[in-house]
Design a protein around this motif. Structure first.
Motif, PDB file in Angstrom:
ATOM      1  N   ASP A 202       0.782  -1.227  -0.006  1.00 15.93           N
ATOM      2  CA  ASP A 202       0.116  -0.028  -0.230  1.00 15.93           C
ATOM      3  C   ASP A 202       1.083   1.160   0.038  1.00 15.93           C
ATOM      4  O   ASP A 202       0.999   1.918   1.010  1.00 15.93           O
TER       5      ASP A 202
ATOM      6  N   ARG B  75      -3.399   0.955  -5.135  1.00 12.42           N
ATOM      7  CA  ARG B  75      -3.073   2.376  -5.451  1.00 12.42           C
ATOM      8  C   ARG B  75      -4.304   3.329  -5.116  1.00 12.42           C
ATOM      9  O   ARG B  75      -4.024   4.564  -4.642  1.00 12.42           O
ATOM     10  N   ASP B  76      -5.263   3.001  -5.003  1.00 10.36           N
ATOM     11  CA  ASP B  76      -6.475   3.769  -5.128  1.00 10.36           C
ATOM     12  C   ASP B  76      -6.684   3.913  -3.235  1.00 10.36           C
ATOM     13  O   ASP B  76      -6.626   3.219  -2.628  1.00 10.36           O
ATOM     14  N   VAL B  77      -7.136   5.039  -3.099  1.00  8.72           N
ATOM     15  CA  VAL B  77      -6.967   5.327  -1.535  1.00  8.72           C
ATOM     16  C   VAL B  77      -8.461   4.780  -0.866  1.00  8.72           C
ATOM     17  O   VAL B  77      -8.088   4.368   0.101  1.00  8.72           O
ATOM     18  N   GLU B  78      -9.246   4.630  -1.483  1.00  5.86           N
ATOM     19  CA  GLU B  78     -10.555   4.049  -1.133  1.00  5.86           C
ATOM     20  C   GLU B  78     -10.217   2.356  -0.820  1.00  5.86           C
ATOM     21  O   GLU B  78     -10.809   1.773   0.010  1.00  5.86           O
ATOM     22  N   GLU B  79      -9.415   1.884  -1.884  1.00  4.89           N
ATOM     23  CA  GLU B  79      -9.101   0.440  -1.641  1.00  4.89           C
ATOM     24  C   GLU B  79      -7.979   0.400  -0.325  1.00  4.89           C
ATOM     25  O   GLU B  79      -7.979  -0.447   0.314  1.00  4.89           O
ATOM     26  N   SER B  80      -7.327   1.344  -0.027  1.00  4.86           N
ATOM     27  CA  SER B  80      -6.251   1.532   0.891  1.00  4.86           C
ATOM     28  C   SER B  80      -7.218   1.609   2.297  1.00  4.86           C
ATOM     29  O   SER B  80      -6.833   0.788   3.163  1.00  4.86           O
TER      30      SER B  80
ATOM     31  N   ARG C  95       0.341   6.800   4.306  1.00  2.38           N
ATOM     32  CA  ARG C  95      -0.753   6.079   4.422  1.00  2.38           C
ATOM     33  C   ARG C  95      -0.705   5.049   5.632  1.00  2.38           C
ATOM     34  O   ARG C  95      -1.567   4.787   6.114  1.00  2.38           O
TER      35      ARG C  95
END
Length: 465
Positions: A284, A320-325, A348
């Motif tokens: 991440d 990569r995506d903030v929502e996935e993080s 992150r």
């Protein structure tokens, strides 16, 4: 020369001033003043303790326009992170580095500016900064402008960078593109060790020994310690297995460049040998992902073939995506998350720490040196709570550290590197270390090698004759 036209004239014998990386492992900056010119070796950010971080905001000790060139040893922020500010404040000369250091700096510096902008915005929106408004030290745009002044030089060749001034880059190990620097002027040879890597690393080449130096600066990050001889894969396997058995997640704060790739290499080997539970691994950190791709472009500068590198990097799912993080924090299944930064100073990983640190089932696994004043150092030392985004977060998770994963040579390896010189330098300065580590290494150099040696002091000056 620019140094005469814009700033005070440089006269007298050549000299060296320690503007950073002295008494601390951060902020490496070494100003070399020659007749008619100025040269800066490394240009790093101060990190860790607040009194060190505040130095980043002080006026630069010399007029940036008076500096003719910057020479970088490698891409880490404690060696490059002040460059955007130096350029914004008037430095217009070339910034020399190895080709991989340019590729990595093109990731690290804009990311540093972006994070500073985000942190300032977050502080302003939530009102926990003492400054009204909170401002970034520099912006992503500042960082991108500084990259226009980078110039690459190959390893092993002598390059004239100023009239009668040459440098030669030597492999330092440590991370991709890391170098020691031989600077020659008027027949005087000054060597800057940069950060010395490990001998017999499975991923990086041995640091190259150098034959001669009139003056030497040697790092001392681990100057008072020996790395644990235990296999990093054995240690990783133990931590992951016991955390998984209690239904927890292993969160690994990691340096995006170098350490993250070494972790992927070891995790891939452990999975292939079925030595750890088949947990999903998440990387991440977009910067770590891009750094992994860069590593695979330079098989000649690592111990890995391109195929081995691709296999290691393929062990993790890239987030990569903030929502996935964010979704990683609400998914209950055991897993391994590698996220920047390595000392939990930003990025992150802070959001993950807020979720995983309070739960005893989880493990926060550090993977190397934690500078004083960082959250990482506090947690490794047993802190029961750490401050993140203005609030104190309880630390109940297991805290572990794998110092054998460090990319820095330990005390014995530093002595091994020093023994490569054919004769003692006229003067040796110990730099880039906490005070106890630096002084311990100084003592060993004097006692075991019989060399004259001093620990550098911040703001101190030495003559290079």
């Amino acid at each position: 020369m620019r140094a005469k036209q814009q700033g005070r004239a440089v006269t007298g014998p050549a000299s060296l001033t320690f503007l950073g990386g002295a008494g601390t492992v951060t902020g490496s900056k070494y100003l070399v003043e020659l007749r008619g010119s100025r040269l800066l070796v490394d240009c790093g950010l101060f990190q860790g303790f607040k009194q060190l971080r505040l130095r980043n905001w002080d006026p630069f000790p010399v007029e940036p326009r008076s500096i003719d060139a910057v020479v970088l040893t490698h891409a880490h922020l404690d060696h490059t992170g002040y460059l955007p500010l130096l350029v914004r404040n008037g430095f217009r000369g070339p910034i020399y580095c190895t080709p991989p250091t340019l590729d990595l700096s093109a990731l690290i510096l804009p990311d540093s500016g972006h994070l500073q902008e985000k942190d300032a915005d977050f502080a302003n929106r939530h009102g926990f900064s003492k400054h009204k408004p909170a401002l970034p030290l520099y912006t992503q745009a500042d960082a991108e402008r500084s990259l226009r002044q980078f110039r690459t030089l190959d390893f092993g060749r002598e390059h004239e960078i100023l009239p009668s001034v040459t440098i030669r880059y030597r492999l330092a190990g440590h991370i991709l593109g890391a170098a020691s620097v031989e600077l020659v002027h008027d027949g005087v040879r000054t060597v800057f060790s940069g950060d010395i890597g490990r001998f017999d690393s499975p991923t990086m080449p041995d640091p190259e020994t150098l034959p001669l130096a009139d003056h030497l600066l040697v790092e001392s990050t681990y100057g008072n310690r020996r790395h644990d001889p235990k296999s990093p894969e054995d240690a990783l396997a133990e931590v992951i297995t016991r955390t998984s058995a209690r239904g927890g997640t292993v969160l690994i704060p990691s340096f995006a460049v170098g350490r993250a790739q070494a972790l992927l290499f070891h995790l891939q080997r452990l999975k292939a040998a079925r030595r750890i539970p088949d947990l999903p691994v998440f990387l991440d950190s977009p910067m770590a992902q891009d750094a992994s791709d860069i590593l695979c472009r330079y098989p000649g500068l690592t111990r890995l073939s391109e195929g081995e590198c691709r296999a290691a990097c393929g062990v993790a799912r890239y987030v990569r995506d903030v929502e996935e993080s964010k979704s990683l924090d609400v998914t209950p299944m055991p897993k391994v998350i590698i996220s920047a930064s390595g000392m939990a100073t930003g990025g992150r990983v802070l959001h993950h720490l807020k979720v995983f640190a309070p739960d005893r089932r989880n493990t926060i696994l550090f993977s190397g040196f934690q500078a004083g004043g960082t959250r990482g150092a506090a947690m490794v030392a047993g802190a029961e709570a750490v401050k993140i985004h203005g609030s104190y977060i309880p630390v109940r998770a297991e805290i572990a550290n794998l110092p054998m994963l460090s990319a820095h040579a330990d005390a014995d390896e530093l002595l091994r590197w020093l023994k490569g010189f054919e004769r003692p330098p006229k003067a040796t300065w110990v730099v880039h270390g906490e005070p106890e580590a630096s002084d311990t290494l100084r003592h060993r150099i004097e006692e075991e090698l019989g060399w004259p040696c001093r620990v550098a002091e911040h703001g101190g000056r030495a003559v290079l004759s």
